[in-house]
Design an enzyme around this catalytic site. Structure first.
Site, PDB file in Angstrom:
ATOM      1  N   PRO A   1     115.128  30.164  24.712  1.00 31.53           N
ATOM      2  CA  PRO A   1     114.096  29.393  25.396  1.00 31.53           C
ATOM      3  C   PRO A   1     114.229  29.562  26.910  1.00 31.53           C
ATOM      4  O   PRO A   1     115.322  29.431  27.458  1.00 31.53           O
ATOM      5  CB  PRO A   1     114.395  27.951  24.977  1.00 31.53           C
ATOM      6  CG  PRO A   1     115.130  28.072  23.684  1.00 31.53           C
ATOM      7  CD  PRO A   1     115.937  29.322  23.807  1.00 31.53           C
ATOM      8  N   GLU A   2     113.124  29.890  27.571  1.00 30.42           N
ATOM      9  CA  GLU A   2     113.127  30.050  29.016  1.00 30.42           C
ATOM     10  C   GLU A   2     112.565  28.782  29.648  1.00 30.42           C
ATOM     11  O   GLU A   2     112.308  27.798  28.959  1.00 30.42           O
ATOM     12  CB  GLU A   2     112.348  31.311  29.384  1.00 30.42           C
ATOM     13  CG  GLU A   2     112.933  32.561  28.703  1.00 30.42           C
ATOM     14  CD  GLU A   2     112.180  33.850  28.989  1.00 30.42           C
ATOM     15  OE1 GLU A   2     111.557  33.956  30.068  1.00 30.42           O
ATOM     16  OE2 GLU A   2     112.213  34.758  28.142  1.00 30.42           O
TER      17      GLU A   2
ATOM     18  N   HIS B   1     122.398  23.320   9.755  1.00 30.83           N
ATOM     19  CA  HIS B   1     122.503  23.733  11.158  1.00 30.83           C
ATOM     20  C   HIS B   1     122.388  22.560  12.129  1.00 30.83           C
ATOM     21  O   HIS B   1     122.305  22.774  13.337  1.00 30.83           O
ATOM     22  CB  HIS B   1     121.442  24.782  11.472  1.00 30.83           C
ATOM     23  CG  HIS B   1     121.572  26.034  10.660  1.00 30.83           C
ATOM     24  ND1 HIS B   1     122.715  26.801  10.654  1.00 30.83           N
ATOM     25  CD2 HIS B   1     120.706  26.640   9.806  1.00 30.83           C
ATOM     26  CE1 HIS B   1     122.551  27.838   9.840  1.00 30.83           C
ATOM     27  NE2 HIS B   1     121.345  27.761   9.319  1.00 30.83           N
TER      28      HIS B   1
ATOM     29  N   ARG C   1     122.872  29.485  15.665  1.00 28.09           N
ATOM     30  CA  ARG C   1     123.967  30.320  16.169  1.00 28.09           C
ATOM     31  C   ARG C   1     125.116  29.537  16.800  1.00 28.09           C
ATOM     32  O   ARG C   1     126.139  30.103  17.163  1.00 28.09           O
ATOM     33  CB  ARG C   1     123.428  31.326  17.193  1.00 28.09           C
ATOM     34  CG  ARG C   1     122.357  32.242  16.634  1.00 28.09           C
ATOM     35  CD  ARG C   1     122.121  33.407  17.555  1.00 28.09           C
ATOM     36  NE  ARG C   1     121.003  34.224  17.116  1.00 28.09           N
ATOM     37  CZ  ARG C   1     120.699  35.411  17.638  1.00 28.09           C
ATOM     38  NH1 ARG C   1     121.444  35.916  18.606  1.00 28.09           N
ATOM     39  NH2 ARG C   1     119.672  36.099  17.203  1.00 28.09           N
TER      40      ARG C   1
END
Length: 276
Positions: A2-3, A92, A111
């Site tokens: 995400p930017e 997750h 991740r």
């Protein structure tokens, strides 16, 4: 990853979901997500009220009562979602903030790259990675002269320079490819060799592109979702990222993709000039 537009969209979607709620209990299913003291994180947060959420570049700043802030970086695939205490845990889900009203904010990260830090409000630039960042797009400090002077000091290629966050903060792979295409600058151009007028155009395009992307709630290319589980809409407006092999929208030349410092980079070999 995400930017800045995606993190801003997450911030805006989180505010109505959790602002004003009081934390009852914190659960760390995967403690390494928290890079400060784990016990302090778990023990100090109960009883604290969420009074707001700010953002700097790609960092979320969750403001709490008693002058505390949770600094959260989503990294590659971090997400927040609101649920209830007793909802089944997703495999997750790694952190849960249970609120006194029976709801719970969960941090989900496939991740496990995302990180949180608990710091005193106002010390973020001293105690976290925020202190190493450059100015944000569309901030008063991000001026033509600042940008020209900053690039003049860098011999690395412009793609790598814009990604390192120390000159302008919040840009990632997607938006760097886009603004370099808009500015007709080849990604392998040496940052300090780009003409002044091109740097001015690049700054203008950075500001404009980030503002447009925020307006469209960010870009969903892979897994990005906001706190309501909704995708962004800016992927429909991308001109080069994800379009390798397609004709350039400006000149019709086939767009090419190369690796620049390990990052996939799409550009037009005709439109974008190499400055060396």
């Amino acid at each position: 990853m995400p930017e800045m537009p995606e993190v801003e969209t997450v911030r805006r979607s989180l505010v109505p979901l959790i602002k004003g709620k009081t934390i009852e209990k914190v659960t760390l299913w995967y403690p390494k997500i928290v890079s400060t003291d784990h016990q302090k994180f778990v023990n100090e947060l109960p009883g604290k009220k969420i009074i707001g959420i700010d953002r700097y570049a790609k960092y979320l700043l969750i403001r709490l009562s008693d002058n505390l802030t949770i600094v959260s970086h989503l990294r590659m695939e971090g997400k927040y979602h609101l649920t209830s205490w007793d909802d089944p845990k997703d495999k997750h889900d790694h952190v849960q903030f249970a609120f006194t009203d029976g709801t719970a904010l969960r941090y989900n990260d496939v991740r496990k790259f995302g990180r949180m830090q608990l710091v005193l409000t106002g010390t973020e630039k001293l105690t976290t990675g925020i202190g190493k960042l450059g100015f944000e797009p569309n901030s008063p400090e991000f001026t033509d002269e600042y940008f020209i002077d900053a690039l003049r000091k860098h011999k690395k290629n412009i793609k790598t320079t814009l990604l390192d966050q120390t000159i302008v903060a919040g840009l990632g792979n997607i938006y760097v490819d886009e603004v370099l295409w808009q500015s007709k600058i080849h990604p392998l151009s040496e940052a300090n060799k780009i003409p002044r007028e091109k740097v001015v155009a690049l700054r203008k395009n950075i500001n404009h592109e980030i503002a447009r992307a925020i307006e469209k709630h960010g870009t969903t290319v892979h897994t990005y979702l906001d706190a309501n589980g909704e995708t962004g809409g800016f992927q429909e407006f991308l001109q080069v990222y994800g379009h390798a092999g397609d004709p350039c929208a400006r000149c019709g030349t086939k767009l090419e993709k190369i690796k620049v410092n390990g990052r996939g980079t799409t550009f037009c070999p005709k439109c974008q000039v190499v400055y060396k």
